[in-house]
Design a protein around this motif. Sequence first.
Motif, PDB file in Angstrom:
ATOM      1  N   MET A   8      48.504  62.000  -9.160  1.00 32.24           N
ATOM      2  CA  MET A   8      48.437  63.240  -8.378  1.00 32.24           C
ATOM      3  C   MET A   8      48.798  62.965  -6.921  1.00 32.24           C
ATOM      4  N   THR A   9      48.368  61.831  -6.396  1.00 32.66           N
ATOM      5  CA  THR A   9      48.736  61.447  -5.025  1.00 32.66           C
ATOM      6  C   THR A   9      50.247  61.264  -4.913  1.00 32.66           C
ATOM      7  N   LEU A  10      50.858  60.636  -5.908  1.00 34.96           N
ATOM      8  CA  LEU A  10      52.315  60.459  -5.900  1.00 34.96           C
ATOM      9  C   LEU A  10      53.039  61.802  -5.993  1.00 34.96           C
ATOM     10  N   ILE A  11      52.520  62.711  -6.795  1.00 36.02           N
ATOM     11  CA  ILE A  11      53.111  64.046  -6.897  1.00 36.02           C
ATOM     12  C   ILE A  11      53.055  64.746  -5.541  1.00 36.02           C
ATOM     13  N   LYS A  12      51.910  64.687  -4.879  1.00 29.15           N
ATOM     14  CA  LYS A  12      51.763  65.336  -3.576  1.00 29.15           C
ATOM     15  C   LYS A  12      52.669  64.680  -2.528  1.00 29.15           C
ATOM     16  N   THR A  13      52.877  63.378  -2.626  1.00 27.63           N
ATOM     17  CA  THR A  13      53.816  62.695  -1.733  1.00 27.63           C
ATOM     18  C   THR A  13      55.230  63.202  -1.999  1.00 27.63           C
ATOM     19  N   HIS A  14      55.591  63.320  -3.258  1.00 29.78           N
ATOM     20  CA  HIS A  14      56.907  63.840  -3.642  1.00 29.78           C
ATOM     21  C   HIS A  14      57.111  65.251  -3.092  1.00 29.78           C
ATOM     22  N   LEU A  15      56.061  66.064  -3.130  1.00 30.38           N
ATOM     23  CA  LEU A  15      56.146  67.446  -2.657  1.00 30.38           C
ATOM     24  C   LEU A  15      55.989  67.561  -1.144  1.00 30.38           C
ATOM     25  N   ARG A  16      55.629  66.443  -0.497  1.00 33.32           N
ATOM     26  CA  ARG A  16      55.337  66.419   0.944  1.00 33.32           C
ATOM     27  C   ARG A  16      54.181  67.355   1.288  1.00 33.32           C
ATOM     28  N   VAL A  17      53.116  67.236   0.511  1.00 30.98           N
ATOM     29  CA  VAL A  17      51.921  68.063   0.685  1.00 30.98           C
ATOM     30  C   VAL A  17      50.804  67.209   1.238  1.00 30.98           C
ATOM     31  N   ASP A  18      50.225  67.652   2.348  1.00 25.90           N
ATOM     32  CA  ASP A  18      49.025  67.029   2.905  1.00 25.90           C
ATOM     33  C   ASP A  18      47.850  67.953   2.621  1.00 25.90           C
ATOM     34  N   GLY A  19      46.703  67.379   2.428  1.00 22.27           N
ATOM     35  CA  GLY A  19      45.516  68.192   2.181  1.00 22.27           C
ATOM     36  C   GLY A  19      45.385  68.557   0.719  1.00 22.27           C
ATOM     37  N   ASN A  20      44.359  69.367   0.442  1.00 20.45           N
ATOM     38  CA  ASN A  20      44.068  69.681  -0.958  1.00 20.45           C
ATOM     39  C   ASN A  20      43.980  71.180  -1.242  1.00 20.45           C
ATOM     40  N   THR A  21      44.484  72.007  -0.336  1.00 12.90           N
ATOM     41  CA  THR A  21      44.362  73.443  -0.548  1.00 12.90           C
ATOM     42  C   THR A  21      45.211  73.942  -1.716  1.00 12.90           C
ATOM     43  N   GLU A  22      46.258  73.228  -2.084  1.00  9.07           N
ATOM     44  CA  GLU A  22      47.120  73.669  -3.183  1.00  9.07           C
ATOM     45  C   GLU A  22      46.971  72.796  -4.430  1.00  9.07           C
ATOM     46  N   ASP A  23      45.892  72.044  -4.507  1.00  3.46           N
ATOM     47  CA  ASP A  23      45.693  71.139  -5.642  1.00  3.46           C
ATOM     48  C   ASP A  23      45.681  71.869  -6.982  1.00  3.46           C
ATOM     49  N   ALA A  24      45.063  73.038  -7.047  1.00  2.00           N
ATOM     50  CA  ALA A  24      45.007  73.779  -8.313  1.00  2.00           C
ATOM     51  C   ALA A  24      46.408  74.212  -8.742  1.00  2.00           C
ATOM     52  N   LEU A  25      47.214  74.662  -7.798  1.00  2.00           N
ATOM     53  CA  LEU A  25      48.590  75.066  -8.096  1.00  2.00           C
ATOM     54  C   LEU A  25      49.406  73.861  -8.567  1.00  2.00           C
ATOM     55  N   ILE A  26      49.285  72.757  -7.867  1.00  2.00           N
ATOM     56  CA  ILE A  26      50.026  71.538  -8.235  1.00  2.00           C
ATOM     57  C   ILE A  26      49.569  71.035  -9.607  1.00  2.00           C
ATOM     58  N   ALA A  27      48.277  71.113  -9.881  1.00  2.00           N
ATOM     59  CA  ALA A  27      47.768  70.701 -11.196  1.00  2.00           C
ATOM     60  C   ALA A  27      48.331  71.604 -12.290  1.00  2.00           C
ATOM     61  N   ALA A  28      48.473  72.896 -12.010  1.00  2.00           N
ATOM     62  CA  ALA A  28      49.042  73.823 -12.999  1.00  2.00           C
ATOM     63  C   ALA A  28      50.503  73.478 -13.270  1.00  2.00           C
ATOM     64  N   TYR A  29      51.277  73.203 -12.219  1.00  2.00           N
ATOM     65  CA  TYR A  29      52.672  72.807 -12.400  1.00  2.00           C
ATOM     66  C   TYR A  29      52.776  71.483 -13.143  1.00  2.00           C
ATOM     67  N   THR A  30      51.856  70.581 -12.874  1.00  2.00           N
ATOM     68  CA  THR A  30      51.856  69.280 -13.546  1.00  2.00           C
ATOM     69  C   THR A  30      51.570  69.451 -15.034  1.00  2.00           C
ATOM     70  N   ALA A  31      50.584  70.273 -15.369  1.00  2.00           N
ATOM     71  CA  ALA A  31      50.277  70.537 -16.785  1.00  2.00           C
ATOM     72  C   ALA A  31      51.477  71.189 -17.474  1.00  2.00           C
ATOM     73  N   ALA A  32      52.157  72.087 -16.772  1.00  2.00           N
ATOM     74  CA  ALA A  32      53.345  72.725 -17.334  1.00  2.00           C
ATOM     75  C   ALA A  32      54.464  71.700 -17.548  1.00  2.00           C
ATOM     76  N   ALA A  33      54.595  70.739 -16.639  1.00  2.00           N
ATOM     77  CA  ALA A  33      55.617  69.698 -16.787  1.00  2.00           C
ATOM     78  C   ALA A  33      55.316  68.816 -18.001  1.00  2.00           C
ATOM     79  N   VAL A  34      54.064  68.458 -18.194  1.00  2.00           N
ATOM     80  CA  VAL A  34      53.675  67.683 -19.383  1.00  2.00           C
ATOM     81  C   VAL A  34      54.024  68.479 -20.633  1.00  2.00           C
ATOM     82  N   ASP A  35      53.670  69.764 -20.646  1.00  2.00           N
ATOM     83  CA  ASP A  35      53.957  70.624 -21.792  1.00  2.00           C
ATOM     84  C   ASP A  35      55.461  70.708 -22.046  1.00  2.00           C
TER      85      ASP A  35
END
Length: 110
Positions: A8-35
């Motif tokens: 998840m840290t690597l994903i946020k680095t890839h997205l250039r995201v600091d902080g955790n306010t969008e963690d739920a959104l990023i987790a949803a996109y990650t689950a969709a990518a796995v699917d």
Amino acid sequence: MEISAEQMTLIKTHLRVDGNTEDALIAAYTAAAVDYVEKFCDGALVESLTPVSEDTEPPREVLFTSGIWAAMLLLIGHWYANREAVNVGNITSELPLGVEALLMQHRRWH
């Protein structure tokens, strides 16, 4: 497949995201990518393949590789940057050697 905190840290680095306010959104996109990967490749993503015995059919598994990881990062990045279903006023095209090129070698053909 579960995404680790390190991934998840690597994903946020890839997205250039600091902080955790969008963690739920990023987790949803990650689950969709796995699917997406599991459906495209026709198998469950695994860290190691289940040993096959002669008496049983092998499970539908796809070994999680660096190429699959790269494809997932491309998907997550695309969905994060383009949050709407329609792109107005821009010329778009598929990137050569993109997601499908990375996943094609892992796809199961029937």
